[in-house]
Scaffold this motif. Structure first.
Motif, mmCIF file in Angstrom:
data_model
loop_
_atom_site.group_PDB
_atom_site.id
_atom_site.type_symbol
_atom_site.label_atom_id
_atom_site.label_comp_id
_atom_site.label_asym_id
_atom_site.label_seq_id
_atom_site.Cartn_x
_atom_site.Cartn_y
_atom_site.Cartn_z
ATOM 1 N N ASN A 1 -2.911 6.642 -1.273
ATOM 2 C CA ASN A 1 -4.299 6.172 -1.169
ATOM 3 C C ASN A 1 -4.550 5.012 -2.130
ATOM 4 O O ASN A 1 -5.654 4.840 -2.650
ATOM 5 N N ARG A 2 -3.502 4.194 -2.322
ATOM 6 C CA ARG A 2 -3.618 3.012 -3.171
ATOM 7 C C ARG A 2 -3.254 1.755 -2.381
ATOM 8 O O ARG A 2 -2.349 1.768 -1.539
ATOM 9 N N VAL A 3 -3.970 0.673 -2.665
ATOM 10 C CA VAL A 3 -3.712 -0.635 -2.075
ATOM 11 C C VAL A 3 -3.638 -1.648 -3.210
ATOM 12 O O VAL A 3 -4.414 -1.576 -4.174
ATOM 13 N N ALA B 1 0.847 -1.187 0.000
ATOM 14 C CA ALA B 1 0.000 0.000 0.000
ATOM 15 C C ALA B 1 0.882 1.236 0.000
ATOM 16 O O ALA B 1 1.954 1.251 0.616
ATOM 17 N N ASP C 1 -8.187 3.635 -2.398
ATOM 18 C CA ASP C 1 -8.567 3.303 -1.033
ATOM 19 C C ASP C 1 -9.249 4.486 -0.358
ATOM 20 O O ASP C 1 -8.607 5.480 -0.010
ATOM 21 N N LEU D 1 -12.253 0.807 -2.847
ATOM 22 C CA LEU D 1 -12.470 0.303 -1.489
ATOM 23 C C LEU D 1 -13.165 1.343 -0.632
ATOM 24 O O LEU D 1 -12.700 2.486 -0.533
ATOM 25 N N TYR E 1 -6.330 -0.787 -6.001
ATOM 26 C CA TYR E 1 -7.569 -0.173 -5.528
ATOM 27 C C TYR E 1 -7.333 1.277 -5.116
ATOM 28 O O TYR E 1 -6.301 1.592 -4.502
#
Length: 451
Positions: free
Chosen positions: A61-63, A58, A73, A415, A71
């Motif tokens: 703001n990305r996973v 992660a 996030d 998400l 995603y």
């Protein structure tokens, strides 16, 4: 307006798509034979898919999950990663503390702790600070202090509040208007009505009725309910709470763990609140465990003047890892460089775009839903008008509809917080990220309503 047969068919389709796309997460879950509930913490089983997606990495703001999907996030660790995942300044401070300076945990103070305390005073106004590893612990220790100072046994909460796993807080308003254990409570040590009283949020009459018993040491509340869905205070409500607590000699504790999203000084600064104690956790460490509670100068002096209270050893307000050098370094870096006043301006503006877009979709499809915003946090509910207290908010839940929307979004790279329909903005969340959500959200509604 929801065709339940259509909803079930769409959800089954999304489940099949999820299972087909996530074989590595499926294997990891199936092989987790030594974990209680097959997950590190049982709440990780709150999932819309057949099993949790497993984290690979992660950033911001990305996973990314084990199956290679990326995603956007909006969950952000349910506020724990409000600063974004692995913010550079926090990572650098943690690496410096752990590698260059050494001493991750020592039971010795560092100068960072005073810096963090001073910054929390600047933001929230409370004069003296002490640290924990979670807001749950900070709440527990604050409860012990208020009971000791006031000599009163009970704490008053709002129905369906959120204060972590504090035993006393698991109380709701029952059908007769009085307190009862929250449904599903696990292994309560005593009947919760022995330790606690309860009133609905936004209900000053109910609050005064409970305070009039004269046995409430403190009201422990969120300035806005968050974990049962966002429930905002009505005009004059929070001022009325402060007036009533003072009238009945009751202390006021604001739990800003989630409502910190309201701004750089949380709801306390935004709405000019005057609590005696303030609790915060999760987000101020940038992902490193931390909790804190702040005391007014008057309350702190009263506690320290009590020579009969062992606040050093046996006072129930400690923990070997509390205030450790790593947490302090992380909190200083996060507050100084990441969750700044300027960052909150961006986060709140982005959340406003999210709110406006969701409201536009609700209006376009003629849905009897509502959307509420608390600074950088926004949430839509399956009711209109929006719920005004915890019991109404709980009744507005629709598990089947929520699971479908969450899974539909997840299957397309978005998400949301798994416990409810909440989206949180980080300092690096962009308008394009918000638009990506809105496109998929409208697709879901179009399929669901046959439009």
């Amino acid at each position: 307006m929801i065709d339940r047969t259509r909803l079930a068919a769409l959800y089954a389709r999304e489940q099949a798509s999820f299972v087909s796309a996530h074989p590595r997460s499926a294997r990891a879950y199936a092989d987790a034979n030594h974990l209680f509930g097959q997950v590190p913490m049982t709440w990780m089983n709150k999932k819309a898919g057949a099993y949790p997606i497993y984290l690979d990495r992660a950033l911001g703001n990305r996973v990314w999950d084990l199956d290679g999907f990326e995603y956007i996030d909006f969950a952000l660790g349910d506020t724990g990663a409000m600063a974004g995942h692995s913010p550079a300044a926090t990572v650098a401070a943690v690496q410096h503390r752990a590698s260059d300076l050494g001493g991750i945990t020592t039971m010795l103070p560092t100068e960072d702790a005073e810096w963090v305390g001073a910054e929390l005073t600047r933001r929230f106004g409370l004069d003296r600070w002490s640290f924990a590893l979670t807001a749950t612990d900070a709440n527990r220790w604050a409860i012990r202090l208020v009971r000791a100072i006031t000599g009163r046994p009970k704490i008053l909460f709002n129905s369906y509040c959120y204060h972590g796993s504090v035993d006393e807080s698991l109380i709701v308003v029952g059908p007769d208007g009085e307190g009862m254990s929250r449904p599903g409570n696990v292994g309560e040590p005593v009947d919760v009505t022995v330790t606690s009283r309860v009133a609905e949020f936004n209900d000053l009459e109910g609050l005064e009725r409970q305070l009039a018993h004269g046995d409430v040491a403190a009201v422990l509340m969120e300035p806005a309910l968050t974990n049962i869905g966002i429930v905002l205070p009505e005009p004059g409500y929070l001022e009325g709470v402060r007036e009533l607590t003072r009238k009945y000699g009751t202390l006021l504790i604001n739990d800003e763990t989630h409502t910190f999203s309201a701004g750089p000084g949380g709801a306390t600064r935004l709405w000019n609140l005057e609590p005696d104690i303030l609790v915060i956790g999760k987000s101020i460490g940038g992902g490193i465990p931390i909790g804190a509670y702040g005391l007014s100068a008057e309350f702190a002096a009263s506690a320290l003047a009590r020579t009969d209270l062992d606040l050093i050893d046996m006072g129930g307000v400690g923990g070997t890892l509390a205030g450790n050098p790593l947490s302090m370094a992380a909190a200083r870096a996060t507050l100084e460089n990441v969750l700044t006043d300027e960052a909150f301006e961006h986060m709140i503006a982005t959340a406003t775009l999210f709110t406006e877009g969701v409201q536009a979709a609700i209006d376009r499809f003629g849905l009897p839903w509502s959307v509420s915003q608390l600074g950088a946090r926004t949430e839509y509910r399956f009711s209109n008008p929006a719920p005004r207290d915890g019991t109404e908010s709980n009744a507005a839940a629709d598990g089947e509809l929520e699971d479908f929307l969450h899974l539909y979004l997840l299957n397309r790279g978005i998400l949301l917080t798994p416990f409810h329909n909440m989206a949180l903005m980080s300092p690096v969340t962009t308008a394009a990220d918000v638009v990506a959500h809105h496109v998929i959200f409208e697709q879901a509604l179009g399929e669901l309503l046959g439009s």
